[in-house]
Design a protein around this motif. Structure first.
Motif, mmCIF file in Angstrom:
data_model
loop_
_atom_site.group_PDB
_atom_site.id
_atom_site.type_symbol
_atom_site.label_atom_id
_atom_site.label_comp_id
_atom_site.label_asym_id
_atom_site.label_seq_id
_atom_site.Cartn_x
_atom_site.Cartn_y
_atom_site.Cartn_z
ATOM 1 N N ALA A 107 5.265 -5.188 -3.411
ATOM 2 C CA ALA A 107 4.440 -4.538 -4.441
ATOM 3 C C ALA A 107 4.982 -4.874 -5.827
ATOM 4 O O ALA A 107 4.218 -5.155 -6.759
ATOM 5 N N GLY A 108 6.300 -4.886 -5.978
ATOM 6 C CA GLY A 108 6.908 -5.244 -7.255
ATOM 7 C C GLY A 108 6.620 -6.689 -7.635
ATOM 8 O O GLY A 108 6.292 -6.998 -8.792
ATOM 9 N N VAL A 159 3.336 -10.676 -10.796
ATOM 10 C CA VAL A 159 2.379 -11.795 -10.807
ATOM 11 C C VAL A 159 1.120 -11.390 -11.561
ATOM 12 O O VAL A 159 0.605 -12.151 -12.388
ATOM 13 N N ARG A 160 0.621 -10.167 -11.297
ATOM 14 C CA ARG A 160 -0.586 -9.683 -11.985
ATOM 15 C C ARG A 160 -0.360 -9.629 -13.498
ATOM 16 O O ARG A 160 -1.189 -10.090 -14.293
ATOM 17 N N ALA A 168 8.980 -0.123 4.880
ATOM 18 C CA ALA A 168 8.773 0.513 3.573
ATOM 19 C C ALA A 168 9.497 -0.276 2.470
ATOM 20 O O ALA A 168 8.950 -0.455 1.373
ATOM 21 N N ASP A 169 10.698 -0.758 2.768
ATOM 22 C CA ASP A 169 11.446 -1.540 1.776
ATOM 23 C C ASP A 169 10.755 -2.870 1.492
ATOM 24 O O ASP A 169 10.698 -3.320 0.347
ATOM 25 N N VAL A 170 10.237 -3.499 2.540
ATOM 26 C CA VAL A 170 9.537 -4.778 2.369
ATOM 27 C C VAL A 170 8.265 -4.573 1.547
ATOM 28 O O VAL A 170 7.980 -5.342 0.619
#
Length: 167
Positions: free
Chosen positions: A120-121, A126-127, A113-115
């Protein structure tokens, strides 16, 4: 197990005219163990002992060998291959659990979950940077027309859409 040549030697000595009562040390020497072990086996009734606390060599050796055979044959692992396989599986699982705990303690392993949250961040950043690219290019390259900037914007969005469709 006692090799056949040693058993023959024991038989010869035990049957000889010199067959007299022996101490626990002597029996232990013949059997490759210790006197306290011989005394323990005698207390447990697994090796016969004379009333004078000495041993007759032949019966003591035979009882010891018989006890070894019984001990080996009555092993729970020897008689139950499923139990043996389960013990091996449990040992492997325990080793894997300890290895995982050690990796976590060293900081070399993180919860999924941490990874996922960290990645995701990164991907959001990048997006956002890619979506800002057309306007940054327009401000730095004054010769770009609004049509050029719109084309760059469409291409960046198309690349992001394409990447989003790959799972």
């Amino acid at each position: 197990m006692i090799p056949a040549h040693e058993l023959a030697e024991i038989e010869e000595l035990a049957g000889s005219p010199h067959d007299c009562p022996v101490t626990a040390d002597t029996v232990a020497g013949w059997l490759g163990t210790t006197a306290p072990r011989i005394n323990t086996l005698a207390r447990e009734g697994r090796i016969p002992r004379r009333p004078d606390k000495l041993f007759d060599l032949r019966p003591a050796v035979r009882a010891y060998v018989a006890d070894l055979k019984v001990s080996k044959g009555n092993s729970a692992l020897a008689n139950n291959p499923e139990l043996n396989a389960e013990k091996i599986r449990l040992a492997r699982a325990t080793a894997e659990k300890l290895e995982t705990a050690n990796l976590k303690a060293k900081g070399e392993l993180a919860p999924l979950a941490d990874v996922e949250k960290a990645w995701a961040g990164v991907l959001r950043d990048v997006r956002a940077a890619l979506l800002a690219l057309p306007s940054r290019a327009a401000s730095r390259l004054g010769h770009l027309t609004p049509h050029d900037v719109a084309t760059i914007d469409r291409e960046v969005r198309a690349v992001l859409e394409e990447l989003a469709s790959h799972e």
